[in-house]
Design a protein around this motif. Structure first.
Motif, PDB file in Angstrom:
ATOM      1  N   SER A  66       0.705  -1.047  -0.040  1.00 20.10           N
ATOM      2  CA  SER A  66       0.037  -0.043   0.117  1.00 20.10           C
ATOM      3  C   SER A  66       0.746   1.334   0.122  1.00 20.10           C
ATOM      4  O   SER A  66       0.458   2.290  -0.526  1.00 20.10           O
ATOM      5  CB  SER A  66      -0.993  -0.220   1.041  1.00 20.10           C
ATOM      6  OG  SER A  66       0.031  -0.135   2.272  1.00 20.10           O
TER       7      SER A  66
ATOM      8  N   GLN B 290       0.454   4.361  -2.684  1.00 24.67           N
ATOM      9  CA  GLN B 290      -0.289   5.791  -2.270  1.00 24.67           C
ATOM     10  C   GLN B 290       0.860   6.755  -2.619  1.00 24.67           C
ATOM     11  O   GLN B 290       0.541   7.695  -2.887  1.00 24.67           O
ATOM     12  CB  GLN B 290      -0.189   5.586  -0.748  1.00 24.67           C
ATOM     13  CG  GLN B 290      -1.528   4.639  -0.615  1.00 24.67           C
ATOM     14  CD  GLN B 290      -1.950   4.879   1.125  1.00 24.67           C
ATOM     15  OE1 GLN B 290      -1.158   5.572   1.966  1.00 24.67           O
ATOM     16  NE2 GLN B 290      -2.984   4.245   1.474  1.00 24.67           N
TER      17      GLN B 290
ATOM     18  N   ILE C  10      -3.041  10.205  -2.169  1.00 26.10           N
ATOM     19  CA  ILE C  10      -4.091   9.648  -1.043  1.00 26.10           C
ATOM     20  C   ILE C  10      -5.361  10.778  -0.902  1.00 26.10           C
ATOM     21  O   ILE C  10      -5.096  12.107  -1.148  1.00 26.10           O
ATOM     22  CB  ILE C  10      -3.705   9.501   0.090  1.00 26.10           C
ATOM     23  CG1 ILE C  10      -2.755  10.615   0.776  1.00 26.10           C
ATOM     24  CG2 ILE C  10      -2.364   8.392  -0.030  1.00 26.10           C
ATOM     25  CD1 ILE C  10      -2.137  10.575   1.876  1.00 26.10           C
TER      26      ILE C  10
ATOM     27  N   LEU D  41      -8.004   5.903  11.119  1.00 32.20           N
ATOM     28  CA  LEU D  41      -7.919   5.338   9.973  1.00 32.20           C
ATOM     29  C   LEU D  41      -9.086   4.504   9.217  1.00 32.20           C
ATOM     30  O   LEU D  41      -9.444   4.668   8.175  1.00 32.20           O
ATOM     31  CB  LEU D  41      -6.532   4.416   9.819  1.00 32.20           C
ATOM     32  CG  LEU D  41      -5.064   5.250   9.800  1.00 32.20           C
ATOM     33  CD1 LEU D  41      -3.899   4.394   9.950  1.00 32.20           C
ATOM     34  CD2 LEU D  41      -5.170   6.247   8.756  1.00 32.20           C
ATOM     35  N   ARG D  42      -9.540   3.645  10.297  1.00 26.33           N
ATOM     36  CA  ARG D  42     -10.784   2.900   9.931  1.00 26.33           C
ATOM     37  C   ARG D  42     -12.024   3.939   9.581  1.00 26.33           C
ATOM     38  O   ARG D  42     -12.598   3.601   8.728  1.00 26.33           O
ATOM     39  CB  ARG D  42     -11.124   1.943  11.100  1.00 26.33           C
ATOM     40  CG  ARG D  42      -9.997   0.945  11.289  1.00 26.33           C
ATOM     41  CD  ARG D  42     -10.749  -0.381  12.199  1.00 26.33           C
ATOM     42  NE  ARG D  42     -10.902   0.236  13.638  1.00 26.33           N
ATOM     43  CZ  ARG D  42     -10.103   0.301  14.676  1.00 26.33           C
ATOM     44  NH1 ARG D  42      -8.740  -0.039  14.204  1.00 26.33           N
ATOM     45  NH2 ARG D  42     -10.679   0.699  15.577  1.00 26.33           N
TER      46      ARG D  42
ATOM     47  N   ARG E  87     -11.582   5.037   6.178  1.00 25.29           N
ATOM     48  CA  ARG E  87     -11.729   4.289   4.930  1.00 25.29           C
ATOM     49  C   ARG E  87     -13.124   3.994   4.941  1.00 25.29           C
ATOM     50  O   ARG E  87     -13.668   3.583   3.955  1.00 25.29           O
ATOM     51  CB  ARG E  87     -10.926   2.923   5.419  1.00 25.29           C
ATOM     52  CG  ARG E  87      -9.348   2.973   5.045  1.00 25.29           C
ATOM     53  CD  ARG E  87      -8.433   2.140   5.869  1.00 25.29           C
ATOM     54  NE  ARG E  87      -6.968   2.596   5.658  1.00 25.29           N
ATOM     55  CZ  ARG E  87      -6.151   2.066   6.473  1.00 25.29           C
ATOM     56  NH1 ARG E  87      -6.371   1.221   7.465  1.00 25.29           N
ATOM     57  NH2 ARG E  87      -4.962   2.735   6.327  1.00 25.29           N
ATOM     58  N   LYS E  88     -13.837   3.909   6.062  1.00 24.00           N
ATOM     59  CA  LYS E  88     -15.351   3.561   5.857  1.00 24.00           C
ATOM     60  C   LYS E  88     -15.856   4.709   5.441  1.00 24.00           C
ATOM     61  O   LYS E  88     -17.327   4.720   4.762  1.00 24.00           O
ATOM     62  CB  LYS E  88     -15.983   3.348   7.416  1.00 24.00           C
ATOM     63  CG  LYS E  88     -15.602   2.163   8.212  1.00 24.00           C
ATOM     64  CD  LYS E  88     -16.170   2.260   9.525  1.00 24.00           C
ATOM     65  CE  LYS E  88     -15.712   0.819  10.224  1.00 24.00           C
ATOM     66  NZ  LYS E  88     -16.306   0.996  11.530  1.00 24.00           N
TER      67      LYS E  88
ATOM     68  N   ASP F 191      -8.489   7.708   2.294  1.00 28.62           N
ATOM     69  CA  ASP F 191      -7.278   6.632   2.706  1.00 28.62           C
ATOM     70  C   ASP F 191      -6.568   7.254   4.109  1.00 28.62           C
ATOM     71  O   ASP F 191      -6.060   6.119   4.728  1.00 28.62           O
ATOM     72  CB  ASP F 191      -6.166   6.815   1.526  1.00 28.62           C
ATOM     73  CG  ASP F 191      -6.828   6.575   0.379  1.00 28.62           C
ATOM     74  OD1 ASP F 191      -7.103   5.519  -0.192  1.00 28.62           O
ATOM     75  OD2 ASP F 191      -6.687   7.309  -0.579  1.00 28.62           O
ATOM     76  N   ASP F 192      -6.669   8.038   4.605  1.00 32.22           N
ATOM     77  CA  ASP F 192      -5.985   8.824   5.557  1.00 32.22           C
ATOM     78  C   ASP F 192      -6.620   9.882   6.293  1.00 32.22           C
ATOM     79  O   ASP F 192      -7.675  10.197   5.820  1.00 32.22           O
ATOM     80  CB  ASP F 192      -4.514   9.133   5.089  1.00 32.22           C
ATOM     81  CG  ASP F 192      -3.541   8.533   6.209  1.00 32.22           C
ATOM     82  OD1 ASP F 192      -3.705   9.080   7.523  1.00 32.22           O
ATOM     83  OD2 ASP F 192      -2.394   8.004   5.810  1.00 32.22           O
TER      84      ASP F 192
END
Length: 289
Positions: free
Chosen positions: A119, A123, A128, A164-165, A168-169, A173-174
């Motif tokens: 990844s 990136q 990103i 971070l999760r 992404r949800k 990306d960040d």
């Protein structure tokens, strides 16, 4: 393949452990409380990048955490052992980890060497998308409340990983954290860097360390070589609008290097590939010094 080398006083160059078998006690405070510190660095063709800077930051984190850790020379020997034990690879991620250990006993320290994931390279090449997320603190809290350990690289990364999760949800990306008083801080695993070109003057700016962010070893290495290459350097303070007004924005870290930001909160921003290439070259140069 992952190589583990424990800094055991009985082994001058470190004790190699089988990574497929348990190595930590379930009662280790690094496991039960996230009580410890770490560093991550890139080794290229068997040579660690920015080794002194990472060892210095590890020592600084240890001092902040009241942890007694092995001396730099012991870490250097264990790192060399870990790299030698790993099958040859162009790049390796080398992690230095220390936990407070079992209560009443000495801290546990080890080196971990493994291949990087894909990844980071992806990136670097594609850029990103990031979200601005409120960290929940104002920019002066680090000075008022040093027990929050905002300037130390601790194992307590649950909040960073949750951020971070969340990103992404929500299709990103960040993350770039902001303070409650509107200052730009850092990414969960990276330093924020912006470039502006005004009337022929090229300037790199990063947030103020005093705002409670981790000192970036990659940002520090880049600033040294960028200054020699004619860049002006700045240290914030930055606000979100500065990100949108910049000619380019990156998240920079030891493993991923310079990841160009292409959108913030869904809003597209400029991606200067020529600047990314130039600064990546300068970062690599600075990391060797």
């Amino acid at each position: 393949m992952t190589v583990l080398v424990f800094l055991d006083p009985a082994y001058a160059d470190g004790r190699v452990a089988d990574a497929s078998k348990p190595s930590l006690m379930a009662t280790d405070q690094g496991v039960t409380r996230g009580d410890g510190i770490f560093e991550s660095m890139l080794a290229v063709d068997g040579t660690p990048r920015k080794l002194s800077a990472h060892l210095d930051r590890l020592a600084s984190s240890a001092e902040t955490m009241d942890l007694v850790i092995p001396p730099a020379a012991a870490w250097e020997r264990a790192i060399a052992t870990a790299i030698a034990e790993h099958p040859p690879a162009e790049e390796l991620v080398v992690k230095l980890l220390v936990t407070r250990g079992i209560e009443g006993e000495l801290p546990t320290a080890w080196v971990q060497a493994s291949r990087p994931g894909t990844s980071g390279k992806e990136q670097r090449e594609s850029g990103i998308d990031v979200l601005l997320l409120d960290r929940g603190y104002d920019s002066s809290v680090a000075e008022r409340a040093p027990w929050l350990l905002l300037g130390a690289k601790t194992l307590s990364y649950a909040v960073n990983m949750a951020a971070l999760r969340y990103a992404r949800k929500h299709g990103a990306d960040d993350v770039i954290f902001t303070s409650t008083d509107g200052r730009v801080l850092e990414g969960p695993t990276s330093t924020v860097l912006i470039a502006t070109v005004r009337n022929g003057v090229r300037t790199l700016t990063t947030p103020l360390l005093e705002s409670g962010i981790l000192p970036g070893t990659s940002q520090g290495a880049l600033f040294k070589t960028a200054a020699a290459a004619g860049w002006q350097l700045g240290y914030g303070p930055l606000v979100p609008q500065d990100l949108f007004d910049a000619d380019a924005v990156w998240l920079v870290s030891s493993i991923r290097l310079l990841a160009p930001v292409r959108s913030i909160d869904g809003r597209q921003i400029p991606v200067a590939r020529d600047l990314t290439e130039e600064l990546t070259t300068l970062l690599v140069k600075g990391s060797r010094e």
